[in-house]
Write a protein that holds these residues in place. Sequence first.
Motif, PDB file in Angstrom:
ATOM      1  N   GLU A 118      32.834  -7.375  45.075  1.00 41.68           N
ATOM      2  CA  GLU A 118      32.053  -6.529  44.179  1.00 41.68           C
ATOM      3  C   GLU A 118      31.585  -5.254  44.872  1.00 41.68           C
ATOM      4  OE1 GLU A 118      28.843  -8.831  42.662  1.00 41.68           O
ATOM      5  OE2 GLU A 118      30.137 -10.394  41.814  1.00 41.68           O
ATOM      6  N   TYR A 119      31.539  -5.281  46.209  1.00 42.72           N
ATOM      7  CA  TYR A 119      31.009  -4.149  46.961  1.00 42.72           C
ATOM      8  C   TYR A 119      32.069  -3.380  47.739  1.00 42.72           C
ATOM      9  CZ  TYR A 119      26.664  -6.752  46.222  1.00 42.72           C
ATOM     10  OH  TYR A 119      25.623  -7.428  45.667  1.00 42.72           O
ATOM     11  N   ARG A 122      33.171   0.096  47.037  1.00 44.64           N
ATOM     12  CA  ARG A 122      32.109   1.102  47.034  1.00 44.64           C
ATOM     13  C   ARG A 122      31.743   1.545  48.443  1.00 44.64           C
ATOM     14  NH1 ARG A 122      27.739  -1.870  43.311  1.00 44.64           N
ATOM     15  NH2 ARG A 122      26.546   0.037  43.701  1.00 44.64           N
ATOM     16  N   GLU A 134      25.779   2.446  53.824  1.00 46.90           N
ATOM     17  CA  GLU A 134      26.149   2.142  52.443  1.00 46.90           C
ATOM     18  C   GLU A 134      25.810   0.695  52.099  1.00 46.90           C
ATOM     19  OE1 GLU A 134      27.684   2.890  48.599  1.00 46.90           O
ATOM     20  OE2 GLU A 134      26.921   4.142  50.225  1.00 46.90           O
ATOM     21  N   ARG A 136      23.355  -1.025  53.368  1.00 46.38           N
ATOM     22  CA  ARG A 136      21.904  -1.060  53.165  1.00 46.38           C
ATOM     23  C   ARG A 136      21.552  -0.657  51.736  1.00 46.38           C
ATOM     24  NH1 ARG A 136      18.223   2.142  52.119  1.00 46.38           N
ATOM     25  NH2 ARG A 136      19.640   3.916  52.289  1.00 46.38           N
ATOM     26  N   ARG A 137      22.189   0.390  51.245  1.00 44.51           N
ATOM     27  CA  ARG A 137      21.910   0.848  49.888  1.00 44.51           C
ATOM     28  C   ARG A 137      22.301  -0.210  48.854  1.00 44.51           C
ATOM     29  NH1 ARG A 137      24.226   3.341  45.668  1.00 44.51           N
ATOM     30  NH2 ARG A 137      26.298   3.262  46.600  1.00 44.51           N
ATOM     31  N   LEU A 138      23.450  -0.844  49.059  1.00 43.09           N
ATOM     32  CA  LEU A 138      23.909  -1.867  48.124  1.00 43.09           C
ATOM     33  C   LEU A 138      22.991  -3.083  48.133  1.00 43.09           C
ATOM     34  CD1 LEU A 138      27.752  -1.677  48.824  1.00 43.09           C
ATOM     35  CD2 LEU A 138      26.541  -0.815  46.821  1.00 43.09           C
ATOM     36  N   GLU A 140      19.811  -3.104  48.877  1.00 46.74           N
ATOM     37  CA  GLU A 140      18.542  -2.768  48.244  1.00 46.74           C
ATOM     38  C   GLU A 140      18.680  -2.712  46.730  1.00 46.74           C
ATOM     39  OE1 GLU A 140      16.731   0.593  50.172  1.00 46.74           O
ATOM     40  OE2 GLU A 140      16.048  -0.708  51.824  1.00 46.74           O
ATOM     41  N   GLN A 141      19.866  -2.410  46.237  1.00 43.78           N
ATOM     42  CA  GLN A 141      20.097  -2.486  44.799  1.00 43.78           C
ATOM     43  C   GLN A 141      20.011  -3.923  44.304  1.00 43.78           C
ATOM     44  OE1 GLN A 141      23.843  -0.536  44.003  1.00 43.78           O
ATOM     45  NE2 GLN A 141      22.985   1.511  44.258  1.00 43.78           N
ATOM     46  N   ARG A 142      20.282  -4.877  45.194  1.00 44.85           N
ATOM     47  CA  ARG A 142      20.135  -6.302  44.861  1.00 44.85           C
ATOM     48  C   ARG A 142      18.700  -6.776  45.034  1.00 44.85           C
ATOM     49  NH1 ARG A 142      23.726  -9.593  48.740  1.00 44.85           N
ATOM     50  NH2 ARG A 142      22.903 -11.341  47.525  1.00 44.85           N
ATOM     51  N   GLY A 143      17.804  -5.896  45.460  1.00 49.66           N
ATOM     52  CA  GLY A 143      16.418  -6.284  45.677  1.00 49.66           C
ATOM     53  C   GLY A 143      16.148  -6.819  47.062  1.00 49.66           C
TER      54      GLY A 143
END
Length: 221
Positions: A118-119, A122, A134, A136-138, A140-143
């Motif tokens: 899924e990642y 990206r 990148e 880290r950003r992904l 944090e999008q997962r909480g």
Amino acid sequence: MTNIGFTPESGAGKIIEYLQRHGEGTVKDFAALLEVSATAVREHLVHLQADGLVVARAERRGPGRPRLVYCLSEKAQSLFPKQYDRLISLLLRELIALEGSDKVDAILDRVSQRLAGEYADRMEGTDIAVRLGELRRLLEQRGVPAEVAPEGDGIRLFACPYYDVAHMHPQVCSMERQMIEYVLGEKLDLQNSIREGSHSCSFTVRESDAEDGRVIIPLQM
């Protein structure tokens, strides 16, 4: 009753619980429930709608103005207490009993590949520091709060998305690490973990080894 910020004794809490039990209700229903005026009920409903917890629809019954019927929103449904962790723990326990630990480890490895899939598309750049940023950003999008190590050779996670399950089934920790390895295309060493009492899970990138690299293998859906 709920974990959405209202006590069962509050007016809003009683409306929420009524909607849980009955599915829908009107101002008249809530006024009878709370033994207050329709105006007082509407004040509660305004706040509940502003919080995105209650939605209304117009319903016409014969001539005259349609009445408003209220029900819980999807947001409210998602905030009620769940027992996913307990269910997952029981499923893992039964799988281990029926199939053995090796089979369960193989299943979790496939899950880690699916999550990574899924990642993976990206991720940008070939530099490991860029990919870690990148990632880290992904995360944090997962909480999951995270930070890249100052040296650019590792990452720290400050929350565990599988906290309760991981305490009973350490294989779940391995699954998350493997997912990160598949996404980065690098092997990682675990320095410390939340499961073992640290305030974070810290990973460092292992020095490249041609025989140690990972390749994401697309799974058949």
